[in-house]
Structures are given as structure tokens and as C-alpha cells.
Design an enzyme around this catalytic site. Structure first.
Site, PDB file in Angstrom:
ATOM      1  N   GLY A  29       0.828  -1.198   0.000  1.00 47.68           N
ATOM      2  CA  GLY A  29       0.000   0.000   0.000  1.00 47.68           C
ATOM      3  C   GLY A  29       0.863   1.249   0.000  1.00 47.68           C
ATOM      4  CB  SER A  30       3.084   2.594  -1.475  1.00 48.48           C
ATOM      5  OG  SER A  30       2.960   1.575  -2.454  1.00 48.48           O
ATOM      6  NE  ARG A  31       1.485  10.847  -3.118  1.00 49.59           N
ATOM      7  CZ  ARG A  31       1.317  11.904  -2.342  1.00 49.59           C
ATOM      8  NH1 ARG A  31       0.636  11.798  -1.220  1.00 49.59           N
ATOM      9  NH2 ARG A  31       1.827  13.071  -2.653  1.00 49.59           N
TER      10      ARG A  31
END
Length: 230
Positions: free
Chosen positions: A187-189
Site C-alpha cells: 500500500g503506497s503511492r
């Protein structure tokens, strides 16, 4: 396409050890209590899908910038690229793509070019959808030099759950548009800093597909797009 291909996607090698760990724990849970074992089966399947690495149809026309990640466009704003890349200290249009724990997390090069700089910086683990994540969170930044000498930055940013940024490429490597260069768990960007004067062809809330969705066009004259969520 065969029906099985809809559900069974290739898995990136980075995920094999994690799926193996989940599977071993699941066997132990079955020995303890059957319902816990079935919960483990669900988590093992999720882990497999997290590390899925499907084939993508990347557009090949010169000048197209594609999304480096699956997810949702969470921010479009002016910002200065990470200082550690050594790029000019001027605000560029930054497009942020937020990846939830259900998205494919393999990262792909937004455009063909040579990696002129890579810089890792440790940091915090705020929710990656927040604006301050770009400045405060752990990140790995790449500066890609395009054939016309313009530069584009793409930044892997760890999130609230993510604790590991992986980059498969090194300085001096040449990437093709859509080529795999890294991943982030879990989960990240990703932030993309467009070259000066280039407007994004995506809008807030838009769903992105890594290596496929056209994010911008170096040769385009179209103004920034607006969209209506419906």
C-alpha cells in the site's frame, strides 16, 4: 483469452517468499482450528494477488507518458521535485497515484529514457494519500532523462502499511515506456513530476492502470483535463 487467465495472473518473483510464509502459517492454523485455517487461505490468496504481475499493453508512440502505477489519482498540483535528485529548483506539475493494498504494486516506467539519478531517503510512514506523504515519508526517487534532454521524475513513496521500497534499476540504465522498474509493499503511492509546460491528461479520482493509462503527452497541446465523477 482463456477463462483461467481472468483469475490466474503471473506473480512477481518478489512475492514468492511471502506467499510461502502465508501458506505455512495457514497450515499451522488448520492444525489449531479449522475456521482459522480458512481465514489463512483467504489471506494467502490476497498475498498472491497483491504480488500479481499481469501483462500490460503499453502504447508505443513517442512522447506518451503512462501511469507508473495502478490506483487512483489522488493529487494534481505544482511542487518542486525531491531535492536529492539535483533537478532545477522549480515547481512542476505533480500527479500522485495512490495504491491501496488491493492494487497491483509492480511499478512501471512512465516514459522511455535514461535514469540519470536515483536517490533513496528514509522517512516516516504517514497515509500515502495525504499531501505531506510526498515530503515526509520514506521514498525512492528516479530522474529520467528523455531523448529531447528534458527530465521527468518518478518517486516511490512508502505508505501507512508499506515498509519496503524495491527498485530493480540503477543509474545509467535505459528504460522503455512501461518497463518494470520496482514495487512497494504493502500500500503506497507514486508521484510523477511532469516536464515544465506539460499538462496532465488525467483528473482527480481517475482510475489508473500501470503501463497503459496515458498520463500526459509531450507533443500534445490539449489543456488540463477536468472530469465529473459519476
Amino acid at each position: 483469452m482463456k477463462m483461467r487467465d481472468t483469475f490466474l495472473k503471473p506473480m512477481h518473483p518478489e512475492g514468492r517468499k511471502f506467499v510461502g510464509i502465508f501458506a505455512v502459517i495457514t497450515l499451522g492454523l488448520f492444525l489449531v482450528w479449522s475456521p482459522l485455517g480458512w481465514l489463512g487461505v483467504g489471506l494467502t490468496v490476497w498475498c498472491y494477488y497483491f504480488f500479481r504481475d499481469p501483462v500490460r499493453a503499453t502504447p508505443t508512440r513517442d512522447g506518451l507518458i503512462v501511469s507508473p502505477a495502478d490506483g487512483i489519482v489522488s493529487l494534481i498540483e505544482k511542487a518542486v521535485p525531491p531535492a536529492e535528485l539535483g533537478m532545477p529548483d522549480m515547481a512542476l506539475t505533480r500527479v500522485s497515484v495512490f495504491m491501496s493494498v488491493f492494487n497491483c504494486h509492480v511499478n512501471r516506467a512512465p516514459i522511455k529514457g535514461r535514469i540519470s539519478a536515483i536517490a533513496y531517503r528514509p522517512g516516516k510512514f504517514f497515509n500515502a494519500s495525504l499531501d505531506k506523504a510526498s515530503a515526509d515519508n520514506e521514498r525512492n526517487s528516479l530522474c529520467i532523462e528523455i531523448d529531447d534532454r528534458r527530465q521527468l521524475a518518478v518517486v516511490q513513496i512508502a505508505g501507512l502499511v508499506a515498509r519496503r521500497i524495491v527498485c530493480f534499476s540503477g543509474e545509467g540504465d535505459t528504460l522503455l515506456t512501461g518497463e518494470r522498474f520496482g514495487l512497494i509493499r504493502f500500500g503506497s503511492r507514486l508521484d510523477v513530476y511532469l516536464p515544465d509546460g506539460v499538462e496532465p491528461l488525467v483528473s482527480l479520482g481517475q482510475t489508473m492502470i500501470a503501463g497503459e493509462t496515458v498520463l500526459a503527452d509531450l507533443a500534445g497541446m490539449e489543456p488540463r483535463r477536468e472530469a465529473r465523477l459519476s
